[in-house]
Motif scaffolding. Sequence first.
Motif, PDB file in Angstrom:
ATOM      1  N   TRP A  51      24.406 -13.505  48.791  1.00 19.96           N
ATOM      2  CA  TRP A  51      25.571 -12.931  49.549  1.00 19.96           C
ATOM      3  C   TRP A  51      26.816 -12.850  48.752  1.00 19.96           C
ATOM      4  CZ3 TRP A  51      25.572 -12.092  54.833  1.00 19.96           C
ATOM      5  CH2 TRP A  51      24.520 -12.906  55.576  1.00 19.96           C
ATOM      6  N   HIS A  52      27.476 -11.671  48.982  1.00 20.10           N
ATOM      7  CA  HIS A  52      28.657 -11.580  48.103  1.00 20.10           C
ATOM      8  C   HIS A  52      29.829 -10.518  48.833  1.00 20.10           C
ATOM      9  CE1 HIS A  52      25.958  -8.100  47.601  1.00 20.10           C
ATOM     10  NE2 HIS A  52      26.715  -7.484  47.251  1.00 20.10           N
ATOM     11  N   ILE A  53      31.070 -10.474  48.009  1.00 20.32           N
ATOM     12  CA  ILE A  53      32.134  -9.706  48.784  1.00 20.32           C
ATOM     13  C   ILE A  53      32.894  -8.847  47.811  1.00 20.32           C
ATOM     14  CG2 ILE A  53      34.460  -9.866  49.645  1.00 20.32           C
ATOM     15  CD1 ILE A  53      33.653 -12.508  50.958  1.00 20.32           C
ATOM     16  N   HIS A  54      32.739  -7.539  48.132  1.00 15.55           N
ATOM     17  CA  HIS A  54      33.538  -6.701  47.089  1.00 15.55           C
ATOM     18  C   HIS A  54      35.087  -6.748  47.436  1.00 15.55           C
ATOM     19  CE1 HIS A  54      29.835  -5.525  45.740  1.00 15.55           C
ATOM     20  NE2 HIS A  54      29.364  -5.286  47.118  1.00 15.55           N
ATOM     21  N   HIS A  55      35.859  -7.117  46.538  1.00 17.82           N
ATOM     22  CA  HIS A  55      37.201  -7.109  46.752  1.00 17.82           C
ATOM     23  C   HIS A  55      37.969  -5.896  46.258  1.00 17.82           C
ATOM     24  CE1 HIS A  55      37.440 -11.098  48.606  1.00 17.82           C
ATOM     25  NE2 HIS A  55      36.425 -11.506  47.758  1.00 17.82           N
ATOM     26  N   PHE A  58      35.332  -1.227  47.362  1.00 18.20           N
ATOM     27  CA  PHE A  58      34.215  -0.771  48.156  1.00 18.20           C
ATOM     28  C   PHE A  58      33.032  -0.470  47.562  1.00 18.20           C
ATOM     29  CE2 PHE A  58      36.044   3.206  46.318  1.00 18.20           C
ATOM     30  CZ  PHE A  58      34.658   3.710  45.913  1.00 18.20           C
ATOM     31  N   GLN A  59      31.820  -0.622  48.348  1.00 20.68           N
ATOM     32  CA  GLN A  59      30.674  -0.301  47.823  1.00 20.68           C
ATOM     33  C   GLN A  59      29.893   0.909  48.729  1.00 20.68           C
ATOM     34  OE1 GLN A  59      27.472  -3.143  47.568  1.00 20.68           O
ATOM     35  NE2 GLN A  59      27.229  -2.681  45.225  1.00 20.68           N
ATOM     36  N   ILE A  60      29.259   1.866  48.176  1.00 21.41           N
ATOM     37  CA  ILE A  60      28.536   2.592  49.051  1.00 21.41           C
ATOM     38  C   ILE A  60      27.197   2.569  48.347  1.00 21.41           C
ATOM     39  CG2 ILE A  60      28.340   5.085  49.794  1.00 21.41           C
ATOM     40  CD1 ILE A  60      31.413   5.326  49.386  1.00 21.41           C
ATOM     41  N   SER A  87      27.810   2.147  53.936  1.00 23.99           N
ATOM     42  CA  SER A  87      29.475   2.124  53.513  1.00 23.99           C
ATOM     43  C   SER A  87      29.679   0.783  53.618  1.00 23.99           C
ATOM     44  CB  SER A  87      30.309   3.033  54.177  1.00 23.99           C
ATOM     45  OG  SER A  87      31.566   3.289  53.530  1.00 23.99           O
ATOM     46  N   ILE A  88      30.375   0.052  52.706  1.00 21.87           N
ATOM     47  CA  ILE A  88      30.760  -1.512  52.745  1.00 21.87           C
ATOM     48  C   ILE A  88      32.291  -1.576  52.428  1.00 21.87           C
ATOM     49  CG2 ILE A  88      30.206  -3.815  51.936  1.00 21.87           C
ATOM     50  CD1 ILE A  88      27.389  -2.486  51.303  1.00 21.87           C
ATOM     51  N   ASP A  89      33.254  -1.815  53.334  1.00 23.75           N
ATOM     52  CA  ASP A  89      34.327  -2.172  53.022  1.00 23.75           C
ATOM     53  C   ASP A  89      34.831  -3.310  52.175  1.00 23.75           C
ATOM     54  OD1 ASP A  89      35.053   0.113  54.667  1.00 23.75           O
ATOM     55  OD2 ASP A  89      35.498  -0.945  56.413  1.00 23.75           O
ATOM     56  N   LYS A  93      31.648  -9.557  53.937  1.00 22.05           N
ATOM     57  CA  LYS A  93      30.378 -10.646  53.196  1.00 22.05           C
ATOM     58  C   LYS A  93      29.287 -10.094  53.764  1.00 22.05           C
ATOM     59  CE  LYS A  93      28.768 -15.526  53.051  1.00 22.05           C
ATOM     60  NZ  LYS A  93      29.096 -16.848  53.634  1.00 22.05           N
ATOM     61  N   HIS A  94      28.205  -9.853  52.634  1.00 21.63           N
ATOM     62  CA  HIS A  94      26.775  -9.147  53.038  1.00 21.63           C
ATOM     63  C   HIS A  94      25.934  -9.348  51.681  1.00 21.63           C
ATOM     64  CE1 HIS A  94      29.032  -6.429  50.345  1.00 21.63           C
ATOM     65  NE2 HIS A  94      27.701  -6.050  49.871  1.00 21.63           N
ATOM     66  N   TRP A  95      24.647  -8.868  51.898  1.00 22.60           N
ATOM     67  CA  TRP A  95      23.610  -8.834  50.903  1.00 22.60           C
ATOM     68  C   TRP A  95      22.774  -7.857  51.128  1.00 22.60           C
ATOM     69  CZ3 TRP A  95      18.216  -9.080  52.141  1.00 22.60           C
ATOM     70  CH2 TRP A  95      17.987  -9.724  53.385  1.00 22.60           C
ATOM     71  N   HIS A  96      22.082  -7.400  50.157  1.00 19.02           N
ATOM     72  CA  HIS A  96      21.208  -6.135  50.224  1.00 19.02           C
ATOM     73  C   HIS A  96      19.849  -6.413  49.318  1.00 19.02           C
ATOM     74  CE1 HIS A  96      24.263  -4.321  47.394  1.00 19.02           C
ATOM     75  NE2 HIS A  96      24.917  -4.955  48.141  1.00 19.02           N
ATOM     76  N   GLY A  97      18.785  -5.860  49.866  1.00 23.48           N
ATOM     77  CA  GLY A  97      17.584  -6.138  48.909  1.00 23.48           C
ATOM     78  C   GLY A  97      16.313  -5.696  49.694  1.00 23.48           C
TER      79      GLY A  97
HETATM   80 MN    MN Z   1      27.064  -5.439  47.948  1.00 28.50          MN
END
Ligand code: MN
Length: 128
Positions: A51-55, A58-60, A87-89, A93-97
């Motif tokens: 789990w993480h947050i981009h501050h 952004f992340q696409i 598209s992640i603002d 808080k999210h994860w990917h895999g």
């Molecule tokens: Mn991410």
Amino acid sequence: MTNYQPLFGRGALNVEYAQYFTGDSYLQFLASQEAVSVNSVTFKPKARNDWHIHHDGFQILLVTDGEGWYQAEGHLPQKLKKGDVVSIDAGIKHWHGATKDSWFTHVAIGKGTTVWLESVNDELYNQL
Ligand code: MN
């Protein structure tokens, strides 16, 4: 499996961020301009990031190969396949895999700093 060849290459074993991942991933740098970086990230089956947050940015994610998951906190997991875009603002808080049975590759276009949180535990992941 071993002949898995993602669109932009698999890259090298991702040792730099391994502490923030469960399972093996691979990182292929693609480009950067000013504060924006573009990397192709490949996950082995069952591998996922914490789990993480981009501050402050952004992340696409552009999915190029395989099958995977994206989950934002408080939302159902979203299954991803080639051609999907996430598209992640900042502040989410999210994860990917990857899925359990498939390799998974996305191009990550990002700006800002990342704060890493707890891992995606097997209890959650195995329910997917
Ligand atoms: Mn991410």
